[in-house]
Design an enzyme around this catalytic site. Structure first.
Site, PDB file in Angstrom:
ATOM      1  CG  LEU A 133      11.820 -39.206 -12.120  1.00 20.08           C
ATOM      2  CD1 LEU A 133      12.280 -38.355 -13.300  1.00 20.08           C
ATOM      3  CD2 LEU A 133      10.400 -38.790 -11.703  1.00 20.08           C
ATOM      4  N   PRO A 136      20.282 -41.731  -7.048  1.00 19.47           N
ATOM      5  CG  PRO A 136      22.182 -43.085  -7.000  1.00 19.47           C
ATOM      6  CD  PRO A 136      21.207 -42.444  -7.943  1.00 19.47           C
ATOM      7  N   GLY A 139      15.975 -37.439  -5.576  1.00 23.33           N
ATOM      8  CA  GLY A 139      14.740 -38.135  -5.190  1.00 23.33           C
ATOM      9  C   GLY A 139      13.553 -37.209  -5.356  1.00 23.33           C
ATOM     10  CB  SER A 140      11.809 -34.976  -2.960  1.00 23.39           C
ATOM     11  OG  SER A 140      11.455 -35.987  -2.044  1.00 23.39           O
ATOM     12  CD1 TRP A 164      15.530 -44.379  -4.812  1.00 25.80           C
ATOM     13  CD2 TRP A 164      15.274 -46.205  -3.550  1.00 25.80           C
ATOM     14  NE1 TRP A 164      16.113 -44.131  -3.602  1.00 25.80           N
ATOM     15  CE2 TRP A 164      15.970 -45.229  -2.806  1.00 25.80           C
ATOM     16  CE3 TRP A 164      14.991 -47.444  -2.963  1.00 25.80           C
ATOM     17  CZ2 TRP A 164      16.400 -45.454  -1.509  1.00 25.80           C
ATOM     18  CZ3 TRP A 164      15.411 -47.667  -1.673  1.00 25.80           C
ATOM     19  CH2 TRP A 164      16.115 -46.667  -0.968  1.00 25.80           C
ATOM     20  CD  GLN A 343      -3.076 -51.778  19.901  1.00 20.74           C
ATOM     21  OE1 GLN A 343      -1.961 -51.761  19.376  1.00 20.74           O
ATOM     22  NE2 GLN A 343      -3.261 -51.885  21.193  1.00 20.74           N
ATOM     23  N   GLY A 347      -1.593 -59.611  20.278  1.00 19.71           N
ATOM     24  CA  GLY A 347      -0.278 -60.230  20.084  1.00 19.71           C
ATOM     25  C   GLY A 347      -0.187 -60.992  18.766  1.00 19.71           C
ATOM     26  CD  GLU A 370       3.984 -44.037  -9.067  1.00 26.99           C
ATOM     27  OE1 GLU A 370       3.082 -43.294  -9.474  1.00 26.99           O
ATOM     28  OE2 GLU A 370       4.134 -45.208  -9.410  1.00 26.99           O
TER      29      GLU A 370
HETATM   30  C1  LIG Z   1      10.189 -49.573  -2.795  1.00 27.04           C
HETATM   31  C2  LIG Z   1      10.437 -48.355  -3.628  1.00 27.04           C
HETATM   32  C3  LIG Z   1      10.146 -48.423  -4.985  1.00 27.04           C
HETATM   33  C4  LIG Z   1      10.401 -47.306  -5.808  1.00 27.04           C
HETATM   34  N1  LIG Z   1      10.181 -47.416  -7.150  1.00 27.04           N
HETATM   35  C5  LIG Z   1      10.576 -46.407  -7.964  1.00 27.04           C
HETATM   36  C6  LIG Z   1      10.514 -46.549  -9.394  1.00 27.04           C
HETATM   37  O1  LIG Z   1      10.065 -47.567  -9.924  1.00 27.04           O
HETATM   38  N2  LIG Z   1      11.002 -45.547 -10.168  1.00 27.04           N
HETATM   39  C7  LIG Z   1      11.506 -44.399  -9.630  1.00 27.04           C
HETATM   40  O2  LIG Z   1      11.921 -43.518 -10.403  1.00 27.04           O
HETATM   41  N3  LIG Z   1      11.588 -44.223  -8.285  1.00 27.04           N
HETATM   42  C8  LIG Z   1      11.121 -45.200  -7.449  1.00 27.04           C
HETATM   43  N4  LIG Z   1      11.214 -45.045  -6.077  1.00 27.04           N
HETATM   44  C9  LIG Z   1      11.820 -43.828  -5.526  1.00 27.04           C
HETATM   45  C10 LIG Z   1      10.839 -42.926  -4.818  1.00 27.04           C
HETATM   46  O3  LIG Z   1      10.007 -42.271  -5.741  1.00 27.04           O
HETATM   47  C11 LIG Z   1      11.684 -41.975  -3.952  1.00 27.04           C
HETATM   48  O4  LIG Z   1      12.172 -42.739  -2.868  1.00 27.04           O
HETATM   49  C12 LIG Z   1      10.911 -40.795  -3.462  1.00 27.04           C
HETATM   50  O5  LIG Z   1      10.579 -39.956  -4.540  1.00 27.04           O
HETATM   51  C13 LIG Z   1      11.674 -39.993  -2.407  1.00 27.04           C
HETATM   52  O6  LIG Z   1      12.990 -39.730  -2.806  1.00 27.04           O
HETATM   53  P1  LIG Z   1      14.199 -40.067  -1.782  1.00 27.04           P
HETATM   54  O7  LIG Z   1      14.023 -41.457  -1.334  1.00 27.04           O
HETATM   55  O8  LIG Z   1      15.461 -39.685  -2.451  1.00 27.04           O
HETATM   56  O9  LIG Z   1      13.939 -39.139  -0.528  1.00 27.04           O
HETATM   57  P2  LIG Z   1      14.352 -37.592  -0.326  1.00 27.04           P
HETATM   58  O10 LIG Z   1      13.894 -36.799  -1.503  1.00 27.04           O
HETATM   59  O11 LIG Z   1      15.776 -37.510   0.046  1.00 27.04           O
HETATM   60  O12 LIG Z   1      13.449 -37.219   0.920  1.00 27.04           O
HETATM   61  C14 LIG Z   1      13.790 -37.492   2.284  1.00 27.04           C
HETATM   62  C15 LIG Z   1      12.723 -36.847   3.152  1.00 27.04           C
HETATM   63  O13 LIG Z   1      12.712 -35.430   2.942  1.00 27.04           O
HETATM   64  C16 LIG Z   1      11.394 -35.003   2.588  1.00 27.04           C
HETATM   65  N5  LIG Z   1      11.492 -33.858   1.676  1.00 27.04           N
HETATM   66  C17 LIG Z   1      12.289 -33.744   0.569  1.00 27.04           C
HETATM   67  N6  LIG Z   1      12.102 -32.542  -0.014  1.00 27.04           N
HETATM   68  C18 LIG Z   1      11.182 -31.889   0.738  1.00 27.04           C
HETATM   69  C19 LIG Z   1      10.562 -30.586   0.673  1.00 27.04           C
HETATM   70  N7  LIG Z   1      10.838 -29.737  -0.321  1.00 27.04           N
HETATM   71  N8  LIG Z   1       9.672 -30.254   1.644  1.00 27.04           N
HETATM   72  C20 LIG Z   1       9.363 -31.111   2.634  1.00 27.04           C
HETATM   73  N9  LIG Z   1       9.915 -32.352   2.750  1.00 27.04           N
HETATM   74  C21 LIG Z   1      10.800 -32.727   1.817  1.00 27.04           C
HETATM   75  C22 LIG Z   1      10.751 -36.221   1.945  1.00 27.04           C
HETATM   76  O14 LIG Z   1       9.337 -36.156   1.972  1.00 27.04           O
HETATM   77  C23 LIG Z   1      11.312 -37.331   2.823  1.00 27.04           C
HETATM   78  O15 LIG Z   1      10.537 -37.409   3.996  1.00 27.04           O
HETATM   79  C24 LIG Z   1      10.913 -46.123  -5.230  1.00 27.04           C
HETATM   80  C25 LIG Z   1      11.171 -46.066  -3.858  1.00 27.04           C
HETATM   81  C26 LIG Z   1      10.942 -47.168  -3.059  1.00 27.04           C
HETATM   82  C27 LIG Z   1      11.255 -47.084  -1.595  1.00 27.04           C
END
Ligand SMILES: Cc1cc2nc3c(=O)[nH]c(=O)nc-3n(C[C@H](O)[C@H](O)[C@H](O)COP(=O)(O)OP(=O)(O)OC[C@H]3O[C@@H](n4cnc5c(N)ncnc54)[C@H](O)[C@@H]3O)c2cc1C
Length: 390
Positions: A133, A136, A139-140, A164, A343, A347, A370
């Site tokens: 899903l 780059p 994300g959210s 990711w 904690q 150490g 997720e």
């Molecule tokens: C190890 C790992 C495995 C993963 N596996 C998968 C997978 O199998 N398939 C898949 O599709 N994805 C996967 N992901 C992606 C994951 O779901 C995303 O990293 C996540 O959804 C956040 O997106 P982003 O990293 O682009 O952060 P961003 O969306 O850029 O967010 C950056 C920060 O801004 C905050 N933020 C963003 N919008 C808002 C808002 N409206 N209000 C308040 N705060 C906000 C976020 O909470 C975060 O703190 C994986 C990620 C990791 C690290």
């Protein structure tokens, strides 16, 4: 390294079959999963053979219908299995959860023919799945994804980059969300893409803080062609399929989080009972006893919350708000318990001679995947107060 084997969690399982299943899982976890975990995580090795074993043992199909090779287990039972697996090694528990998520679209929205053709191999044929899903720049705000699928006759051509992807580069099949229409959530469609599709390549896995044994990689779709028979659900239905998968997937993350938290708590209990300072076991000091009591209470509360959401799901009732609450609470609990466990070991807790520093690094990712915990709060608030007015 400690040889400590934690006592079993006292679980209320609904059937004799579920109790037998849990005993089998614990035995497998103690024999095959926990012992090599620290070394394999440090080396960044994914236990692919173990996943074949899990598949053949029916542990990659637990919540799905037996008609297509599933285990017919309620979520209440499936999630407690995940918790046990994650307590032994998060790469395994989370891997099973992601595989289950990757099967959700086809199992829930595929036609009878699609399910008959693909599900038996996906559920019990040794295959490993992944879910694509995130991108780059999406994300959210996943509904802004730009990977595009274009139709010509009976064939779709997919172009774009997914980010990711857990199991990216090693999965046998990918559930891919791609744009087939206009902007926004209604222009997205789901596809089942084989891992060996021409034009599909994986980048070098991300260099992560923890869960190094679980490969996470970008995937490039460079003119990947799939037949329309691999489209899941209707055109434009993909985002609602993705969200429905995530409601269930979040419960999986919650259960994994409680597994990691329980493992850290068990380790802290064992260590504080044996470590002596000022002529007494440090578990005698009230400051630490109260800390242990707090942590154990948080773990039990988290388990009760995810199980209560799972029982709603099992009863066919709405559970999206409760799943978001469980994901939020359980993953924050895992972060707190693992941090406090470091904690409690002083150490030694900060060294790789004990697993608690690894648990702390692993817990962090659960607050992000997720849907970050900020996004969970948005989901919960929307259920409570309706959509935002902007
Ligand atoms: C190890 C790992 C495995 C993963 N596996 C998968 C997978 O199998 N398939 C898949 O599709 N994805 C996967 N992901 C992606 C994951 O779901 C995303 O990293 C996540 O959804 C956040 O997106 P982003 O990293 O682009 O952060 P961003 O969306 O850029 O967010 C950056 C920060 O801004 C905050 N933020 C963003 N919008 C808002 C808002 N409206 N209000 C308040 N705060 C906000 C976020 O909470 C975060 O703190 C994986 C990620 C990791 C690290």
């Amino acid at each position: 390294m400690t040889e400590y084997v934690p006592p079993p969690v006292d679980r209320r399982l609904p059937t004799e079959e579920a109790r037998d299943l849990m005993a089998l899982v614990r035995e497998l976890a103690e024999r095959e999963i926990r012992p090599p975990a620290a070394e394999e995580e440090e080396a960044g090795r994914f236990p692919r053979a173990l996943f074949t074993l899990l598949s053949e043992s029916g542990l990659l199909s637990l919540p799905y219908a037996s008609e297509f090779g599933g285990g017919d287990q309620p979520y209440e039972v499936y999630l407690q299995v995940l918790e046990e697996l994650a307590a032994a090694r998060l790469t395994v528990g989370l891997g099973v959860s992601v595989h289950t998520l990757a099967c959700h679209a086809l199992a829930g929205y595929g036609t009878k023919e699609q399910r008959a053709e693909h599900l038996p191999a996906m559920l019990g044929g040794g295959l490993l799945g992944a879910y694509c899903l995130s991108e780059p720049a999406a994300g959210s705000d996943a509904a802004s994804l730009t990977t595009r699928a274009t139709r010509s006759g009976d064939v779709w051509t997919i172009e774009g980059t997914k980010a990711w992807t857990t199991h990216g580069g090693i999965a046998d099949f990918y559930t891919v969300l791609a744009r087939t229409g206009g902007s926004g959530p209604h222009g997205i469609t789901a596809f089942l893409v084989p891992g060996d599709a021409e034009g599909l390549t994986a980048a070098r896995p991300e260099r992560k803080m923890g869960m190094k044994g679980s490969p996470t990689a970008q995937l490039h779709f460079d003119g990947v062609r799939v037949s329309d028979a691999r489209r899941i659900g209707e055109e434009g239905q993909g985002f609602s399929i993705a969200l429905s998968a995530l409601d269930s997937g979040r419960l999986g993350i919650a259960a994994c989080a409680i597994g990691v938290a329980q493992a850290a708590l068990d380790e802290a209990l064992a260590y504080t009972a044996g470590r002596r300072q000022f002529g007494r076991p440090i578990a005698d000091f009230q400051g630490l006893r109260f800390m242990l009591a707090e942590l154990a209470t948080q773990v039990e509360a988290g388990r009760a919350l995810y199980l209560s959401a799972a029982r709603l799901r099992d009863a066919g009732l709405p559970f999206a708000k409760e799943a978001a609450m469980a994901k939020l609470f359980c993953t924050d609990t895992a972060m707190r318990v693992t941090t406090d466990a470091v904690q409690l070991l002083g150490g030694y807790g900060y060294t790789a001679d004990f697993p608690v520093e690894r648990y702390m690094r692993e817990a962090k990712v659960l607050q992000i995947v997720e849907g970050t915990n900020q996004i969970q709060r948005m989901v919960i608030a929307r259920h409570l107060a309706g959509p935002e007015s902007h």
